[in-house]
Structures are given as structure tokens and as C-alpha cells.
Write a protein that holds these residues in place. Structure first.
Motif, PDB file in Angstrom:
ATOM      1  N   GLY A 407       0.834  -1.219   0.179  1.00 54.00           N
ATOM      2  CA  GLY A 407      -0.114   0.006  -0.030  1.00 54.00           C
ATOM      3  C   GLY A 407       0.953   1.372  -0.017  1.00 54.00           C
ATOM      4  O   GLY A 407       2.012   1.215   0.345  1.00 54.00           O
ATOM      5  N   LEU A 408       0.186   2.298  -0.392  1.00 57.08           N
ATOM      6  CA  LEU A 408       0.852   3.725  -0.497  1.00 57.08           C
ATOM      7  C   LEU A 408       1.675   4.195   0.850  1.00 57.08           C
ATOM      8  O   LEU A 408       2.575   4.695   0.753  1.00 57.08           O
ATOM      9  N   VAL A 409       0.681   3.998   2.050  1.00 57.60           N
ATOM     10  CA  VAL A 409       1.273   4.678   3.189  1.00 57.60           C
ATOM     11  C   VAL A 409       2.525   3.979   3.664  1.00 57.60           C
ATOM     12  O   VAL A 409       3.607   4.671   4.128  1.00 57.60           O
ATOM     13  N   SER A 410       2.705   2.476   3.580  1.00 54.72           N
ATOM     14  CA  SER A 410       3.852   1.756   4.170  1.00 54.72           C
ATOM     15  C   SER A 410       4.917   2.246   2.845  1.00 54.72           C
ATOM     16  O   SER A 410       6.068   2.280   3.162  1.00 54.72           O
ATOM     17  N   THR A 411       4.678   2.445   1.713  1.00 52.56           N
ATOM     18  CA  THR A 411       5.535   2.996   0.748  1.00 52.56           C
ATOM     19  C   THR A 411       6.097   4.396   1.166  1.00 52.56           C
ATOM     20  O   THR A 411       7.399   4.407   1.013  1.00 52.56           O
ATOM     21  N   PHE A 412       5.213   5.047   1.559  1.00 52.83           N
ATOM     22  CA  PHE A 412       5.925   6.308   1.773  1.00 52.83           C
ATOM     23  C   PHE A 412       6.695   6.259   2.847  1.00 52.83           C
ATOM     24  O   PHE A 412       7.778   7.271   3.134  1.00 52.83           O
ATOM     25  N   GLU A 413       6.331   5.531   4.139  1.00 55.20           N
ATOM     26  CA  GLU A 413       7.211   5.224   5.235  1.00 55.20           C
ATOM     27  C   GLU A 413       8.609   4.855   4.761  1.00 55.20           C
ATOM     28  O   GLU A 413       9.574   5.296   5.596  1.00 55.20           O
ATOM     29  N   SER A 414       8.709   3.863   3.902  1.00 50.24           N
ATOM     30  CA  SER A 414       9.914   3.239   3.502  1.00 50.24           C
ATOM     31  C   SER A 414      10.775   4.237   2.730  1.00 50.24           C
ATOM     32  O   SER A 414      12.150   4.577   2.973  1.00 50.24           O
ATOM     33  N   SER A 609      -5.472  11.750   2.877  1.00 46.44           N
ATOM     34  CA  SER A 609      -4.826  12.139   3.853  1.00 46.44           C
ATOM     35  C   SER A 609      -5.146  11.538   5.250  1.00 46.44           C
ATOM     36  O   SER A 609      -4.101  11.063   5.768  1.00 46.44           O
ATOM     37  N   THR A 610      -6.608  11.068   5.433  1.00 46.67           N
ATOM     38  CA  THR A 610      -6.729  10.576   6.606  1.00 46.67           C
ATOM     39  C   THR A 610      -6.191   9.267   6.703  1.00 46.67           C
ATOM     40  O   THR A 610      -5.937   8.686   7.783  1.00 46.67           O
ATOM     41  N   ASP A 611      -6.213   8.456   5.734  1.00 49.24           N
ATOM     42  CA  ASP A 611      -5.589   7.002   5.612  1.00 49.24           C
ATOM     43  C   ASP A 611      -4.160   6.943   6.072  1.00 49.24           C
ATOM     44  O   ASP A 611      -3.762   6.062   6.753  1.00 49.24           O
ATOM     45  N   ILE A 612      -3.576   8.037   5.760  1.00 57.02           N
ATOM     46  CA  ILE A 612      -1.990   8.258   6.306  1.00 57.02           C
ATOM     47  C   ILE A 612      -1.915   8.693   7.754  1.00 57.02           C
ATOM     48  O   ILE A 612      -1.212   8.193   8.505  1.00 57.02           O
ATOM     49  N   LEU A 613      -2.849   9.674   8.139  1.00 57.96           N
ATOM     50  CA  LEU A 613      -2.809  10.117   9.560  1.00 57.96           C
ATOM     51  C   LEU A 613      -3.315   9.187  10.387  1.00 57.96           C
ATOM     52  O   LEU A 613      -3.136   9.325  11.572  1.00 57.96           O
ATOM     53  N   LYS A 614      -4.049   8.114   9.908  1.00 55.01           N
ATOM     54  CA  LYS A 614      -4.368   7.036  11.043  1.00 55.01           C
ATOM     55  C   LYS A 614      -3.232   6.449  11.611  1.00 55.01           C
ATOM     56  O   LYS A 614      -3.301   5.964  12.749  1.00 55.01           O
ATOM     57  N   ARG A 615      -2.060   6.458  11.125  1.00 56.94           N
ATOM     58  CA  ARG A 615      -0.975   5.975  11.757  1.00 56.94           C
ATOM     59  C   ARG A 615      -0.649   6.857  12.630  1.00 56.94           C
ATOM     60  O   ARG A 615      -0.048   8.089  12.369  1.00 56.94           O
ATOM     61  N   PRO A 616      -0.439   6.219  14.173  1.00 54.97           N
ATOM     62  CA  PRO A 616       0.126   7.008  14.861  1.00 54.97           C
ATOM     63  C   PRO A 616       1.431   7.765  15.008  1.00 54.97           C
ATOM     64  O   PRO A 616       1.588   8.995  15.457  1.00 54.97           O
ATOM     65  N   ASN A 617       2.330   7.086  14.300  1.00 52.02           N
ATOM     66  CA  ASN A 617       3.700   7.729  14.100  1.00 52.02           C
ATOM     67  C   ASN A 617       3.800   8.731  13.245  1.00 52.02           C
ATOM     68  O   ASN A 617       4.568   9.723  13.335  1.00 52.02           O
ATOM     69  N   VAL A 618       2.721   8.945  12.330  1.00 48.40           N
ATOM     70  CA  VAL A 618       2.498   9.873  11.396  1.00 48.40           C
ATOM     71  C   VAL A 618       2.180  11.235  12.216  1.00 48.40           C
ATOM     72  O   VAL A 618       2.745  12.181  11.858  1.00 48.40           O
ATOM     73  N   GLN A 619       1.071  11.287  12.781  1.00 54.02           N
ATOM     74  CA  GLN A 619       0.823  12.343  13.592  1.00 54.02           C
ATOM     75  C   GLN A 619       1.794  12.734  14.529  1.00 54.02           C
ATOM     76  O   GLN A 619       2.034  13.976  14.898  1.00 54.02           O
ATOM     77  N   ARG A 620       2.457  12.044  15.244  1.00 54.32           N
ATOM     78  CA  ARG A 620       3.430  11.895  16.268  1.00 54.32           C
ATOM     79  C   ARG A 620       4.556  12.957  15.420  1.00 54.32           C
ATOM     80  O   ARG A 620       5.464  13.975  16.014  1.00 54.32           O
ATOM     81  N   ASN A 621       4.934  12.768  14.347  1.00 55.65           N
ATOM     82  CA  ASN A 621       6.048  13.139  13.320  1.00 55.65           C
ATOM     83  C   ASN A 621       5.631  14.120  12.325  1.00 55.65           C
ATOM     84  O   ASN A 621       5.955  14.275  11.339  1.00 55.65           O
ATOM     85  N   ILE A 622       4.485  14.811  12.711  1.00 57.56           N
ATOM     86  CA  ILE A 622       3.788  15.454  11.487  1.00 57.56           C
ATOM     87  C   ILE A 622       4.491  16.889  11.128  1.00 57.56           C
ATOM     88  O   ILE A 622       4.387  17.374  10.143  1.00 57.56           O
ATOM     89  N   ASN A 623       5.434  17.433  11.894  1.00 58.97           N
ATOM     90  CA  ASN A 623       6.176  18.283  11.626  1.00 58.97           C
ATOM     91  C   ASN A 623       7.394  18.042  11.021  1.00 58.97           C
ATOM     92  O   ASN A 623       8.395  18.912  10.400  1.00 58.97           O
ATOM     93  N   ASN A 624       7.655  16.777  10.424  1.00 55.93           N
ATOM     94  CA  ASN A 624       8.953  16.158   9.806  1.00 55.93           C
ATOM     95  C   ASN A 624       8.442  15.739   8.516  1.00 55.93           C
ATOM     96  O   ASN A 624       7.562  15.239   8.311  1.00 55.93           O
ATOM     97  N   GLN A 625       9.585  15.654   7.667  1.00 60.22           N
ATOM     98  CA  GLN A 625       9.300  15.111   6.277  1.00 60.22           C
ATOM     99  C   GLN A 625       9.229  13.529   6.374  1.00 60.22           C
ATOM    100  O   GLN A 625       9.735  13.027   7.170  1.00 60.22           O
ATOM    101  N   PRO A 626       8.244  13.136   5.468  1.00 59.87           N
ATOM    102  CA  PRO A 626       7.367  13.696   4.654  1.00 59.87           C
ATOM    103  C   PRO A 626       6.073  13.872   4.723  1.00 59.87           C
ATOM    104  O   PRO A 626       5.210  14.175   4.206  1.00 59.87           O
ATOM    105  N   TRP A 627       5.647  14.238   6.216  1.00 59.87           N
ATOM    106  CA  TRP A 627       4.233  14.194   6.557  1.00 59.87           C
ATOM    107  C   TRP A 627       3.777  15.711   6.735  1.00 59.87           C
ATOM    108  O   TRP A 627       2.623  15.948   7.316  1.00 59.87           O
ATOM    109  N   THR A 628       4.678  16.676   6.657  1.00 55.99           N
ATOM    110  CA  THR A 628       4.259  18.103   7.022  1.00 55.99           C
ATOM    111  C   THR A 628       3.138  18.493   6.138  1.00 55.99           C
ATOM    112  O   THR A 628       2.371  19.403   6.505  1.00 55.99           O
ATOM    113  N   SER A 629       3.030  17.959   4.862  1.00 54.40           N
ATOM    114  CA  SER A 629       1.911  18.250   4.110  1.00 54.40           C
ATOM    115  C   SER A 629       0.690  17.882   4.515  1.00 54.40           C
ATOM    116  O   SER A 629      -0.319  18.443   3.778  1.00 54.40           O
ATOM    117  N   LEU A 630       0.421  17.079   5.465  1.00 59.30           N
ATOM    118  CA  LEU A 630      -0.737  16.741   5.750  1.00 59.30           C
ATOM    119  C   LEU A 630      -1.332  17.528   7.051  1.00 59.30           C
ATOM    120  O   LEU A 630      -2.402  17.395   7.460  1.00 59.30           O
TER     121      LEU A 630
END
Length: 894
Positions: A407-414, A609-630
Motif C-alpha cells: 500500500g501507499l502509506v507503507s511505501t511512503f514510510e519506506s 490524507s486520513t488514511d495516512i494520518l491514521k498511523r500514530p507515528n505519522v501524527q507524532r512526526n507531523i512536523n517532519n518530512q515527509p508528513w508536513t504536507s498533511l
């Protein structure tokens, strides 16, 4: 009746005495001045500022509660008995209870449920004691010149069964006169007065003002619903007048106050960590501005501040999202892809009739398109003769081979782990390409120092409106590096634009694609002529730029995925239009967008956007790349999202609203009635609601409190005649539900209609003894003033004012007869409703005629009148026997 008076007099005295005690205590609390707030701290610093804010909120909430209690001390009195025989009377108030009054409890507290239980039912108190309800009194406090009273009090005990007492004060005054007078005449008159003061059963109240009916105590089913846990997904449906909106408002009022949340709900709220306080973190959607205003009034009665930031129409909110949050719509300052056009004829019948399939087709297509672009970019890296690019391609390709499975979310994380290497590659390539482009610019400046000034003047004259949009231009520009701080005027702007235009030209040369002559960059390159890169450098620089663009797609893939949805939609629309699917074959501007297309785009963006933000680590690191655009989506989340008249919204619109509920709470509450849907695109089935949220809990309420027996039967007759369905609806027990049949006038011109309306209105005032709330529905805004003026003239001698409510606005005094365009009828209730030219309505709105008729009919509590230019339209012409021509004879008989 004498025995009933004897039983009730002690209750009346106790109630009025407690009104005085509660009100006096609340007023004294108000007069004490500010309670602990900012004064609780000697100084404010970062360690105490949050505590100060909470204390200020508590102080403000307490003061609001005291204000309510000073004017409305209690709304119910419940006598209970435990299993040992001990009795206790609880007083229930609308707001937070004031300390110092024993057994005074808020209706919003768990013990407040006592107010909704029937006599004989059992209830477990918070301390575990099981009690039985012995007596129930619904109170309506009023402070008068001689003290407190309760008007229209409904009392029910094991022996007495429900009765309506017009005035508790009158009951006590009569008791006093009996005790202190021997005057037989006075006693006889007092007894006669009491006969009218106590009525068997529950009397229906006359609606004297526009708005949503105030129902301080809900019935047991409504009560159970509003107390369900905060993180539920609920849909309440049922006929008009069943209290759906009231239940929704009561739920919000309770769930906003942390004092009424249980421990598990409090933990949920604390874990969310919203940018807003929980009391402010909510959003409610309603279909019309008029209903929005009445909802705000209803919220005010519950002590819930409801600004225009909290109660919104979807029409205004989606435009705000599209312009300010996601850049879908163009703005004067630049950016954005589309121009919203209400009247654009872009959509075909299949997209209007099957919106879920339309959305799923696009969403699937755009995901595949994006994934293909990543694969293509990796291939371009592999073709480079730069070793670092080749090495990078190997790492990227290994991640992409698992993309479809993971899936895309795991791809983005990698891909996030490769960002530093990609940035280094892009930085080195960019430094070299920029150096070559600036060399070409310096060459021009050495020959002509005024070149930038001349170029700046040219740019000032280049009007954006004169530039034709093409998808080719978008394809070239989408790979440009992000530069949100580009200057807009002067030499700096000229330099920035020169660099961008030369890059675009070099890319077009290297990719063997031409810049469109009518595009912005095409016009700029044409003006520059040979003042660009030397021909010998163009392919080299262009190839480097294409390599940078391919690598840059992996620097911030999340941003490119989300931000690219509108432009991918434009390509999708062009392809499907050529295929004759979803869209009209006729040509339309590629930049123009239908409102329902905007719903589709917003849903795609919000869900992605919500599919990605459901990941707890994404919300924790929202101010870091690549998640800031969310961040824009995260900031939109609210702890509670509510929707009134849910069936007026499409599944795609509801999908957008549901994604605004914070993913960790998913608190979503909607209410409506499928038979009241007044939009052709609205939601039509439970299955469509389940598509929005598969775990929606559906609750039905069927007791209709608004209408008389005759109008209820007429409304059910509409459903039966038009749809062949038997509607599930019941009238409240022990209530005097009797009324009058609807009235009908056929074959009537304008003059005859106005005269008939005037006669019916005067009949009603004579019978009721006052002018109740009256609405007249016409077929268009053009008819509003015309009918209002003519009727005002007819009623002038009776001093009955008539107000033209343009665009559904509520103007004039409450006693005015109001004339509305039929499109503004949703959510209101009146004692009297008239439809003018109902047969014309059937012609103007054949798809929605039965809905308008049903909704309009159910706005009326007791009196309904219809007029026709010709005769009753089909299919309701078969209901002719249910009508009368007027009410005068019926009123005399009654």
C-alpha cells in the motif's frame, strides 16, 4: 377532580418554593463576581497558562449555568422510592446544577435520565441503589409579578394519570381562598376557575413563533440515544416532529462538557490532543442558512455557544476548504487548478445517479496513475549515467516492487529513509543547472543592464486571464521545485520567472515536447527569443532537470500524491469524457468545475490524507518530512462532527464530513428522514450511509410530537399514495392529538387565492384566541413579495401584518404571517401552513414534488391549506376526500 387538586397542592407548593431557592442561590453566585480564573495565579507563565485557560473556561461555564438557573430553575421533578421504601424527590435542571441545593441534578448527568423514564420504571442510581419512579412532573418555570409559577405543568403519578395544570400558582391561590373565605359565590367562581386549570391528559401547545420546538426533557428512546458513548457513529432517522434534531443538540451539549463525560470518554479526549479545546472542537453541517440560524438559537437554549465557525452550510465550507486548505480552486493571488461554476453542464446522468461508483472509478484511477508515475521516475533514474542516481534507483525500485502489496502509506514510510540521499543528489544537480541558466542571464545583462526591468514590465502586462490552460503546461510545471516564497513583483520576480521559464523550455527540448504557444511559459519564451540558454546547453540542462524532477518525486511523495489529485482529476475527466463515461460529450472549459465534482475531489483528498494520518507515528512526526504536507488536514479534525437533515447531502458530501471527525475518536452523529430529501443528489438509502461509514449505528424514532392526528394521517397518506409504503409513526400517548382536516381551494386565480387565505387566517385567530405562527409557501422568490403585499392589504383591517421573507430570511415580529419560497421550508415548524398553487409546484419540480409536499405538510402542527390554479395534481388527486373547504363550521361544531 377535587381529589386530584388535594393531592397536587402540596406538590405545587414544594415546586414553587424550590424554584425560588434555586433561582436565589444562582443569582447570589452571579453577584459574587468572578470566580477562580486568571486571578488564581499571582502571575502567568508557561507553566500555569494551560491551567489558567481551563479555569477561565470553568468560570465562564459556571456563570452561564447560573444565568440559566436564575431564569429556569428546574425542568422536572421526579419522586423515586428505593426497595426499602425510602422516598426522595429529585429536581432536574437543564444546565449544570448549582451546589447547595440537595437532589438538584443536571439533565445531562447520568441521574438526569430519571426525567425521561415513565412512572413504574426502575433506574440504578450512580451509587448503585435501584429506585422506582413514583411520580413525574414536567415543569415550565415562569417568573411573574407575584412570584414563580409553572405553566402547562404535566403531572403523572401511580394514582393520577397524566394531567396538565395550566398554573401551579393559580392552584395554590385557590387553595388559600378556600381556607380564608366563607363567601359561597367566591368559592363557586374559584371552583369554576379550577376546572379550566386542571385538564385530563396532555394538551398540545400552540406554536406562536418560528423556530425549533424546545423540548427540555426527551422521551426515553431519545434520551438513551443522546447518552451513547462519545466515539459512536450514529444515524437517527424518523418522521418529522420526532425530535431528531433536538436529540442531536442535546447530545452535543452533553458531550462538550467534560463534567458529563465518563472516565473512558475523558481518556479519549485527552489522547486526541486537538489544537482546540474539547468544548470548541466540534462542527455541525446543515443544508440551509435559515435552518442554521434556528439551530444557533436552539444551541443557545442549551447554553452551547454556536458561532458561524461551528455551524456551517456545506456550500460555504467546501469552498473554504478548496480555496484555503487544499488549493483546488484558483485564487487572485495565484495557485489552484479550477474555477467553480454552479451552472456548468459537465456531468452526465450516470455521475449524478451513481456518485459512489463515479468516485470509486476516479479514486482507483488516480492511485494507479500516481504509482505509475513513481515507477516511471525510478526508470528514469536507472537510465542516468550518474552513479549516485543509479544506486538510488536500486533502493527505490526495491521499495516500489512491494508497493501494490504493502500500500501507499507503507511505501511512503519506506521512502522517508531515503530522503537525505535524494536531497543530496537533487541539490548537486540543481546547483549545476542553475549555474548554467544564470550564466545565460548574466550574458544578457552584460549586454543590456536594463534587461530585467524590461522583462519585469512585460510580465506586469501579461494577464493570467489571457493565458490558455493546457494539460501539457501542467505536466511540465508539476515537476518544478517547490518555491512558495517566490517574489511577485519587480526585478526579483523577473529573475525567478526567467529561471522557471528557461527550465520549462529546457525540459521541453530534452523530452521533445513543445511548450504551448498560448501557455504562460510559451508566451514568455516567445518574448525572450534567443535570450535564453545557448542551444548547445539546452538538452544537457533539460536532461538534468528531468532527472531532478524524477528524483524529487521521492523527496516528498506524500505532498505530490495529495497535491496532485486535482490535476490528475483533470486528466481523468478528459479521458472519461472521450469514452462517453460520467461526463457530457459537449465541450466545456478544462478549468471549470461543477460543485459535485468539487465534492469528489475533496473526498479524494480528505480520505487519502486520513488514511495516512491514521498511523500514530505519522501524527507524532507531523512536523517532519515527509508528513508536513498533511498538517492542513490534521488541523481540520474536530472531536465531534454532526449533520442535520443528512439526506439532503450526497454520499460524497457526507464522506467529506465524516473524514473531519478525528480518526482517534470518529465521533459522528447525523439525523434525517429519507422522505424529506429535497435535493436530487441527496442520499437515498441506508446502504449509501453505510458506504460513508460501514460501522454506522442506525436508530429509528417514531413518536411524532408535532402534528395533529388529521395532519399526521394526511402526511402518511402522501407516502402511501406516492411510494406505496406504510410509514411507521405513532402519536404520543395521553396527548390531545385531535385537530382539523386540511383545507383545499381549487380553480383559483390570484385574487381568489388571496381572499381565501385571508378568510382562513381570520378563522384561525378567532378559534385559537391569538394569532399563531403562520407560514405561506410559494413556488419561487418572485412570488414572495407579490403574495405578501396582496395578502397584507387583505388583512390590514384585522391588523395582521404579512412579511415577505426573501431568500428565507426571518424578518418582522413573531406575530407576522410570513411568506417563503418553498425551497426554504426545511427544518421549520408552524401552527399553520398554506401551500399556494400546489399544482404549479408539481410542474416546476416533478422529481421533488412529493418531497416538497410532504416536507411542507409536516411543517404544520394543526392547520394546513392548499390552493390550486387548476386542480389537485396526480397522484395526490386520489386524496381529495381528506380535505375540507374551510374550518369555520368545524370550529363551531367543536
Amino acid at each position: 377532580m377535587v381529589e386530584q387538586q388535594t393531592d397536587i397542592k402540596p406538590l405545587a407548593g414544594e415546586v414553587l418554593e424550590n424554584f425560588e431557592r434555586i433561582s436565589s442561590l444562582a443569582k447570589s453566585k452571579l453577584n459574587e463576581g468572578a470566580v477562580a480564573g486568571t486571578n488564581a495565579f499571582a502571575s502567568i507563565n508557561t507553566m500555569t497558562s494551560n491551567s489558567t485557560e481551563r479555569l477561565d473556561q470553568i468560570s465562564s461555564a459556571n456563570r452561564e449555568s447560573y444565568k440559566v438557573l436564575s431564569s429556569e430553575p428546574a425542568i422536572a421533578r421526579i419522586m423515586v422510592a428505593d426497595r426499602a421504601g425510602g422516598k426522595k424527590a429529585y429536581y432536574i435542571c437543564r444546565t449544570t446544577a448549582v451546589s447547595g441545593i440537595p437532589n438538584l441534578a443536571s439533565y445531562l448527568a447520568p441521574i438526569g435520565r430519571l426525567g425521561s423514564l415513565e412512572v413504574g420504571e426502575e433506574f440504578k442510581l450512580p451509587n448503585g441503589t435501584v429506585v422506582e419512579v413514583l411520580e413525574r412532573s414536567r415543569l415550565h418555570p415562569r417568573l411573574e409579578h407575584d412570584g414563580w409559577d409553572s405553566r402547562g405543568t404535566i403531572v403523572e403519578t401511580e394514582q393520577i394519570g397524566p394531567i396538565t395544570i395550566e398554573s401551579l400558582r393559580l392552584l395554590l391561590d385557590a387553595a388559600g381562598r378556600e381556607e380564608f373565605t366563607d363567601d359561597l359565590l367566591e368559592q363557586i367562581l374559584a371552583e369554576e376557575n379550577q376546572k379550566g386549570n386542571i385538564i385530563d391528559g396532555i394538551r398540545r401547545s400552540v406554536i406562536t413563533k418560528m423556530g425549533l420546538r424546545d423540548q427540555p426533557i426527551l422521551d426515553r428512546y431519545q434520551d438513551e440515544i443522546f447518552r451513547l458513548p462519545l466515539d459512536n457513529r450514529l444515524f437517527i432517522f424518523g418522521p418529522p416532529g420526532t425530535g431528531k434534531t433536538t436529540t442531536l443538540i442535546r447530545r452535543l451539549g452533553q458531550k462538550l462538557d467534560s463534567a458529563f463525560l465518563d472516565d473512558s470518554e475523558k481518556r479519549l479526549v485527552e489522547n486526541v490532543g486537538s489544537v482546540l479545546s474539547h468544548r470548541d472542537s466540534w462542527l455541525m453541517f446543515t443544508p440551509t442558512e435559515l435552518l442554521k440560524q434556528y439551530l444557533k438559537e436552539a444551541f443557545a437554549r442549551e447554553g452551547v455557544p454556536a458561532s458561524d465557525l461551528r455551524i456551517r452550510t456545506w456550500y460555504e465550507y467546501r469552498r473554504e476548504l478548496a480555496r484555503n486548505s487544499f488549493g483546488v480552486l484558483r485564487t487572485a493571488s495565484g495557485g489552484g487548478t479550477f474555477v467553480l461554476k454552479d451552472a456548468i453542464g459537465s456531468l452526465g446522468n450516470d455521475s449524478l445517479g451513481r456518485p459512489i461508483e463515479w468516485y470509486e472509478d476516479f479514486n482507483s484511477w488516480q492511485k494507479i496513475s500516481f504509482m505509475d508515475s513513481l515507477v516511471d521516475s525510478a526508470r528514469f533514474l536507472a537510465q542516468s549515467d550518474i552513479k549516485t542516481a543509479q544506486n538510488l534507483e536500486g533502493k527505490v525500485s526495491r521499495i516500489l516492487t512491494e508497493m501494490e502489496k504493502n500500500g501507499l502509506v507503507s511505501t511512503f514510510e519506506s521512502l522517508a529513509g531515503l530522503i537525505p540521499q535524494i536531497q543530496e543528489l537533487v541539490g548537486n544537480l540543481k546547483e549545476d543547472s542553475d549555474k548554467k541558466i544564470k550564466a545565460a542571464l548574466n550574458y544578457q545583462l552584460n549586454h543590456d543592464r536594463s534587461f530585467l526591468d524590461e522583462f519585469a514590465r512585460f510580465l506586469d502586462g501579461l494577464q493570467q486571464a489571457q493565458v490558455v490552460d493546457t494539460d501539457d503546461q501542467d505536466d511540465l510545471e508539476v515537476d518544478e521545485e517547490d518555491d512558495t516564497s517566490s517574489p511577485r513583483t519587480g526585478r526579483a520576480a523577473a529573475l525567478s520567472t526567467y529561471m522557471q521559464a528557461v527550465r520549462a523550455h529546457a525540459r521541453s527540448v530534452a523530452s521533445k515536447r513543445s511548450l504551448g504557444k498560448t501557455t504562460r511559459y510559451g508566451k514568455i519564451i516567445d518574448w525572450l527569443g534567443d535570450r535564453i540558454l545557448p542551444e548547445s546547453n539546452r538538452v544537457e540542462v533539460g536532461t538534468s532537470l528531468l532527472l531532478q524532477a524524477s528524483a524529487r518525486r521521492f523527496v516528498n511523495p506524500v505532498k505530490r500524491y495529495i497535491d496532485g489529485i486535482p490535476k490528475r482529476y483533470r486528466t481523468f475527466r478528459r479521458i472519461r469524457q472521450e469514452e462517453g463515461i460520467w461526463y457530457q460529450k459537449e465541450a466545456f472549459e478544462s478549468r471549470d468545475l461543477h460543485p459535485l465534482e468539487l465534492d469528489l475531489l475533496l473526498l479524494s483528498i480528505l480520505r487519502a490524507s486520513t488514511d495516512i494520518l491514521k498511523r500514530p507515528n505519522v501524527q507524532r512526526n507531523i512536523n517532519n518530512q515527509p508528513w508536513t504536507s498533511l498538517r492542513p488536514t490534521l488541523d481540520l479534525y474536530r472531536n465531534q462532527v454532526l449533520v442535520d437533515e443528512v439526506t439532503d447531502f450526497s454520499p460524497l458530501q457526507l464522506g467529506c464530513m465524516s473524514t473531519l471527525a478525528h480518526p482517534q475518536l470518529r465521533s459522528f452523529f447525523a439525523c434525517g428522514d429519507f422522505h424529506q430529501r429535497l435535493t436530487t443528489w441527496g442520499t437515498t438509502t441506508i446502504d449509501e450511509l453505510k458506504w460513508v461509514m460501514p460501522d454506522f449505528e442506525v436508530r429509528e424514532i417514531t413518536v411524532a410530537y408535532r402534528q395533529s392526528k388529521q395532519l399526521n394521517e394526511f402526511a402518511r397518506g402522501i407516502i402511501r399514495t406516492v411510494h406505496g409504503e406504510e410509514q411507521t409513526v405513532t402519536l404520543p400517548k395521553h396527548v390531545d392529538n385531535n385537530g382539523v382536516a386540511p383545507a383545499l381551494l381549487e380553480f383559483a386565480d390570484d385574487e381568489k387565492v388571496v381572499s381565501w387565505l385571508a378568510e382562513r387566517i381570520k378563522e384561525i385567530e378567532c378559534f385559537v384566541g391569538q394569532l399563531p405562527s403562520i407560514a405561506i409557501f410559494v413556488n419561487s422568490e418572485n412570488d414572495v413579495s407579490r403574495v405578501a403585499e396582496a395578502l397584507h392589504e387583505k388583512l390590514a383591517e384585522s391588523n395582521i401584518p404579512v412579511t415577505a421573507c426573501k431568500e428565507g430570511q426571518t424578518v418582522g415580529q413573531e406575530s407576522n404571517v410570513r411568506v417563503f419560497d418553498v425551497q426554504h421550508i426545511k427544518g421549520l415548524e408552524f401552527e399553520v401552513v398554506f401551500f399556494v398553487d400546489i399544482d404549479k409546484l408539481a410542474t416546476l419540480h416533478p422529481q421533488l414534488f412529493d418531497k416538497y409536499l410532504y416536507v411542507g405538510t409536516t411543517r404544520a402542527a394543526t392547520y394546513l391549506g392548499l390552493t390550486c390554479i387548476d386542480k389537485l395534481p396526480s397522484p395526490i388527486d386520489t386524496m381529495r376526500e381528506m380535505f375540507v373547504t374551510g374550518w369555520a363550521s368545524l370550529m363551531v361544531a367543536s
